[in-house]
Design a protein around this motif. Structure first.
Motif, PDB file in Angstrom:
ATOM      1  N   ASP A 184      -5.097  -7.159  -5.406  1.00  0.00           N
ATOM      2  CA  ASP A 184      -6.033  -6.115  -5.844  1.00  0.00           C
ATOM      3  C   ASP A 184      -6.032  -6.021  -7.373  1.00  0.00           C
ATOM      4  OD1 ASP A 184      -7.540  -3.829  -6.312  1.00  0.00           O
ATOM      5  OD2 ASP A 184      -6.718  -2.761  -4.581  1.00  0.00           O
ATOM      6  N   LEU A 214       2.181   1.886  -3.487  1.00  0.00           N
ATOM      7  CA  LEU A 214       1.155   2.501  -4.327  1.00  0.00           C
ATOM      8  C   LEU A 214       0.924   3.959  -3.962  1.00  0.00           C
ATOM      9  CD1 LEU A 214      -1.329  -0.478  -4.548  1.00  0.00           C
ATOM     10  CD2 LEU A 214      -0.031   0.518  -6.438  1.00  0.00           C
ATOM     11  N   SER A 215       1.014   4.272  -2.676  1.00  0.00           N
ATOM     12  CA  SER A 215       0.818   5.680  -2.274  1.00  0.00           C
ATOM     13  C   SER A 215       1.933   6.560  -2.841  1.00  0.00           C
ATOM     14  CB  SER A 215       0.712   5.816  -0.755  1.00  0.00           C
ATOM     15  OG  SER A 215       1.948   5.647  -0.121  1.00  0.00           O
ATOM     16  N   LEU A 261      -1.146  -7.225  -2.893  1.00  0.00           N
ATOM     17  CA  LEU A 261      -2.402  -6.856  -2.229  1.00  0.00           C
ATOM     18  C   LEU A 261      -3.590  -7.683  -2.732  1.00  0.00           C
ATOM     19  CD1 LEU A 261      -2.037  -2.966  -2.321  1.00  0.00           C
ATOM     20  CD2 LEU A 261      -1.957  -4.426  -0.279  1.00  0.00           C
ATOM     21  N   CYS A 288       0.448  -4.484  -6.499  1.00  0.00           N
ATOM     22  CA  CYS A 288      -0.970  -4.836  -6.709  1.00  0.00           C
ATOM     23  C   CYS A 288      -1.183  -6.330  -6.508  1.00  0.00           C
ATOM     24  CB  CYS A 288      -1.431  -4.417  -8.101  1.00  0.00           C
ATOM     25  SG  CYS A 288      -1.446  -2.629  -8.347  1.00  0.00           S
ATOM     26  N   MET A 317      -6.924  -2.464  -8.806  1.00  0.00           N
ATOM     27  CA  MET A 317      -5.791  -1.525  -8.766  1.00  0.00           C
ATOM     28  C   MET A 317      -4.766  -1.921  -9.818  1.00  0.00           C
ATOM     29  SD  MET A 317      -4.531   1.220  -7.530  1.00  0.00           S
ATOM     30  CE  MET A 317      -5.470   1.526  -6.051  1.00  0.00           C
ATOM     31  N   SER A 321       0.830  -1.212   0.000  1.00  0.00           N
ATOM     32  CA  SER A 321       0.000   0.000   0.000  1.00  0.00           C
ATOM     33  C   SER A 321       0.858   1.252   0.000  1.00  0.00           C
ATOM     34  CB  SER A 321      -0.930   0.015   1.215  1.00  0.00           C
ATOM     35  OG  SER A 321      -1.861  -1.033   1.126  1.00  0.00           O
ATOM     36  N   LYS A 322       1.964   1.196   0.721  1.00  0.00           N
ATOM     37  CA  LYS A 322       2.884   2.345   0.764  1.00  0.00           C
ATOM     38  C   LYS A 322       3.509   2.561  -0.610  1.00  0.00           C
ATOM     39  CE  LYS A 322       4.639   5.390   3.560  1.00  0.00           C
ATOM     40  NZ  LYS A 322       3.751   6.486   3.969  1.00  0.00           N
TER      41      LYS A 322
END
Length: 140
Positions: free
Chosen positions: A129, A99-100, A127, A124, A132, A96-97
């Motif tokens: 996801d 992607l941020s 995750l 991705c 995403m 997630s970091k």
């Protein structure tokens, strides 16, 4: 003329040594010593060295050192530094970091390159996801 050439060669040589040392260090303690030396010499904010430090700390599983280094050189418009922090976060399962940082990069109007997307797609996948992953893939 000879003096300026010598000056330029001296500058290149001084950049080569820490770069070579960073590339070849095998232990966290070695990395920390090189990092300290770069700070003392005022070379820690040069993109080449910042990127190599972020990469090495990521390899040694020290993501918070990576984040601290990236914050130290931010805000940046340098795609190499963004790619390096995204790769380090992905390598340390902080998907997630990673992607941020990509979205921060996007907001800063830093153009991604061919090195940006493999780490993003791995994030991705990490995750699980798919949506995403599709969104990121649309940016390729």
């Amino acid at each position: 003329m000879a003096s300026s050439k010598l000056n330029c060669l001296g500058h290149q040589f001084l950049q080569f040594l820490p770069s070579k040392a960073l590339s070849s260090c095998k232990k966290l303690e070695e990395l920390q010593k090189i990092h300290s030396l770069l700070i003392v010499c005022g070379l820690d904010t040069i993109n080449l060295f910042s990127g190599k430090l972020i990469s090495k700390y990521g390899q040694f599983r020290h993501p918070f050192a990576c984040l601290s280094l990236f914050r130290h050189v931010s805000p940046t418009q340098n795609v190499y530094l963004y790619n390096t922090i995204i790769r380090a976060m992905t390598h340390n399962a902080l998907f997630s970091k990673a992607l941020s940082f990509y979205f921060q990069m996007w907001n800063m109007k830093v153009q991604p390159d061919r090195y940006t997307f493999p780490s993003l797609l791995n994030a991705c996948a990490g995750l699980l996801d798919v949506d995403m992953g599709s969104l990121v893939h649309d940016h390729v």
